[in-house]
Scaffold this motif. Structure first.
Motif, PDB file in Angstrom:
ATOM      1  N   PHE A 298      -2.604 -93.758 -20.711  1.00 50.56           N
ATOM      2  CA  PHE A 298      -1.857 -93.206 -19.573  1.00 50.56           C
ATOM      3  C   PHE A 298      -2.736 -92.773 -18.399  1.00 50.56           C
ATOM      4  O   PHE A 298      -2.230 -92.522 -17.311  1.00 50.56           O
ATOM      5  N   GLY A 299      -4.040 -92.652 -18.636  1.00 53.78           N
ATOM      6  CA  GLY A 299      -4.937 -92.270 -17.541  1.00 53.78           C
ATOM      7  C   GLY A 299      -5.110 -90.766 -17.415  1.00 53.78           C
ATOM      8  O   GLY A 299      -4.311 -89.992 -17.937  1.00 53.78           O
ATOM      9  N   THR A 300      -6.137 -90.367 -16.677  1.00 55.06           N
ATOM     10  CA  THR A 300      -6.475 -88.937 -16.560  1.00 55.06           C
ATOM     11  C   THR A 300      -5.483 -88.150 -15.695  1.00 55.06           C
ATOM     12  O   THR A 300      -5.514 -86.918 -15.699  1.00 55.06           O
ATOM     13  N   GLU A 301      -4.593 -88.865 -14.985  1.00 57.28           N
ATOM     14  CA  GLU A 301      -3.629 -88.108 -14.148  1.00 57.28           C
ATOM     15  C   GLU A 301      -2.596 -87.346 -14.993  1.00 57.28           C
ATOM     16  O   GLU A 301      -1.836 -86.552 -14.460  1.00 57.28           O
ATOM     17  N   ILE A 302      -2.582 -87.566 -16.312  1.00 55.65           N
ATOM     18  CA  ILE A 302      -1.650 -86.789 -17.153  1.00 55.65           C
ATOM     19  C   ILE A 302      -2.323 -85.530 -17.724  1.00 55.65           C
ATOM     20  O   ILE A 302      -1.758 -84.861 -18.574  1.00 55.65           O
ATOM     21  N   LEU A 303      -3.529 -85.215 -17.217  1.00 59.55           N
ATOM     22  CA  LEU A 303      -4.228 -84.016 -17.692  1.00 59.55           C
ATOM     23  C   LEU A 303      -4.031 -82.855 -16.725  1.00 59.55           C
ATOM     24  O   LEU A 303      -3.856 -83.049 -15.530  1.00 59.55           O
ATOM     25  N   ASP A 304      -4.067 -81.639 -17.290  1.00 57.65           N
ATOM     26  CA  ASP A 304      -3.963 -80.454 -16.431  1.00 57.65           C
ATOM     27  C   ASP A 304      -5.372 -80.024 -15.983  1.00 57.65           C
ATOM     28  O   ASP A 304      -6.365 -80.701 -16.285  1.00 57.65           O
ATOM     29  N   ALA A 305      -5.453 -78.892 -15.313  1.00 61.83           N
ATOM     30  CA  ALA A 305      -6.734 -78.412 -14.771  1.00 61.83           C
ATOM     31  C   ALA A 305      -7.783 -78.162 -15.863  1.00 61.83           C
ATOM     32  O   ALA A 305      -8.978 -78.286 -15.628  1.00 61.83           O
ATOM     33  N   LYS A 306      -7.316 -77.824 -17.078  1.00 64.20           N
ATOM     34  CA  LYS A 306      -8.250 -77.552 -18.179  1.00 64.20           C
ATOM     35  C   LYS A 306      -8.636 -78.826 -18.938  1.00 64.20           C
ATOM     36  O   LYS A 306      -9.398 -78.766 -19.896  1.00 64.20           O
ATOM     37  N   GLY A 307      -8.058 -79.961 -18.518  1.00 70.59           N
ATOM     38  CA  GLY A 307      -8.369 -81.209 -19.213  1.00 70.59           C
ATOM     39  C   GLY A 307      -7.541 -81.435 -20.461  1.00 70.59           C
ATOM     40  O   GLY A 307      -7.815 -82.327 -21.261  1.00 70.59           O
ATOM     41  N   GLU A 308      -6.496 -80.606 -20.633  1.00 70.42           N
ATOM     42  CA  GLU A 308      -5.559 -80.805 -21.745  1.00 70.42           C
ATOM     43  C   GLU A 308      -4.408 -81.674 -21.231  1.00 70.42           C
ATOM     44  O   GLU A 308      -4.240 -81.832 -20.022  1.00 70.42           O
ATOM     45  N   LEU A 309      -3.601 -82.202 -22.163  1.00 71.23           N
ATOM     46  CA  LEU A 309      -2.441 -82.991 -21.751  1.00 71.23           C
ATOM     47  C   LEU A 309      -1.456 -82.117 -20.989  1.00 71.23           C
ATOM     48  O   LEU A 309      -1.144 -81.012 -21.425  1.00 71.23           O
TER      49      LEU A 309
END
Length: 196
Positions: free
Chosen positions: A54-65
């Motif tokens: 899905f790519g890194t755009e589905i991560l939040d600021a902490k790098g979690e999903l």
């Protein structure tokens, strides 16, 4: 040990039923969703596979999903949903097998497995019975709008992505109607547990 699978659409009140079965009958509760969330934490195999697709755009600021962003993608696209499921579900099932084995060693009497996708994922293979928690769509919709603050389009999308009532009825051994008061639901549950 009896292994019971509990399923039903979102907003059917499954959580309240699980709490009741745990408090009154000492049932061990396993929620497939919670298992799945744990398996998707940063640094896990599932997490890496999800991000790879899905790519890194589905991560939040902490790098979690960012579950919200992921849900927006998969609930409006059946292909993406099936890709996500093919990553997460086999890992969840494996983890559930481990939990069942652990409970068997502890001589647990009643193991309740709750999942929205018991039928699609063929959990009848591991459960002694499947129970369907039924609530009329209009009531589910109201509950989701009031309790979870969803807008009605989101509720419609989620309901549309789930199996129709006829499929639940066809595959489940018992139906518990949770459309009315919880007192009425408890009477049904007590009767079913006494039957087991």
């Amino acid at each position: 040990m009896k292994i019971i699978g509990i399923t039903g659409g979102v907003g059917a009140g499954k959580t309240q039923i699980l709490e009741y079965l745990n408090n009154k009958y000492g049932a061990t509760i396993c929620q497939a969703d919670a298992v799945g969330k744990k398996l998707q934490k940063k640094g896990t195999e599932c997490f890496d596979a999800i991000v790879a697709h899905f790519g890194t755009e589905i991560l939040d600021a902490k790098g979690e999903l960012d579950r919200e962003k992921l849900a927006d993608i998969v609930f409006s696209d059946k292909v993406e949903l099936s890709i996500l499921n093919s990553i997460v579900h086999p890992a969840v099932k494996e983890e559930i097998y481990k939990k069942i084995a652990k409970e068997e060693r502890k001589n647990t009497n009643l193991f309740i497995l709750e999942s929205a996708i018991l039928i699609e994922d063929h959990y009848e293979e591991i459960c002694d019975e499947l129970w369907y928690i039924y609530v009329e769509d209009s009531i589910r919709k109201k509950r989701l709008i009031y309790a979870r603050g969803y807008d009605s389009k989101k509720v419609d999308d989620i309901i549309a992505a789930q199996l129709p009532k006829s499929m639940f009825m066809k595959h489940c051994d018992r139906v518990i109607d949770n459309s009315n008061t919880f007192e009425e639901t408890k009477i049904q549950l007590d009767k079913i547990v006494a039957d087991l």
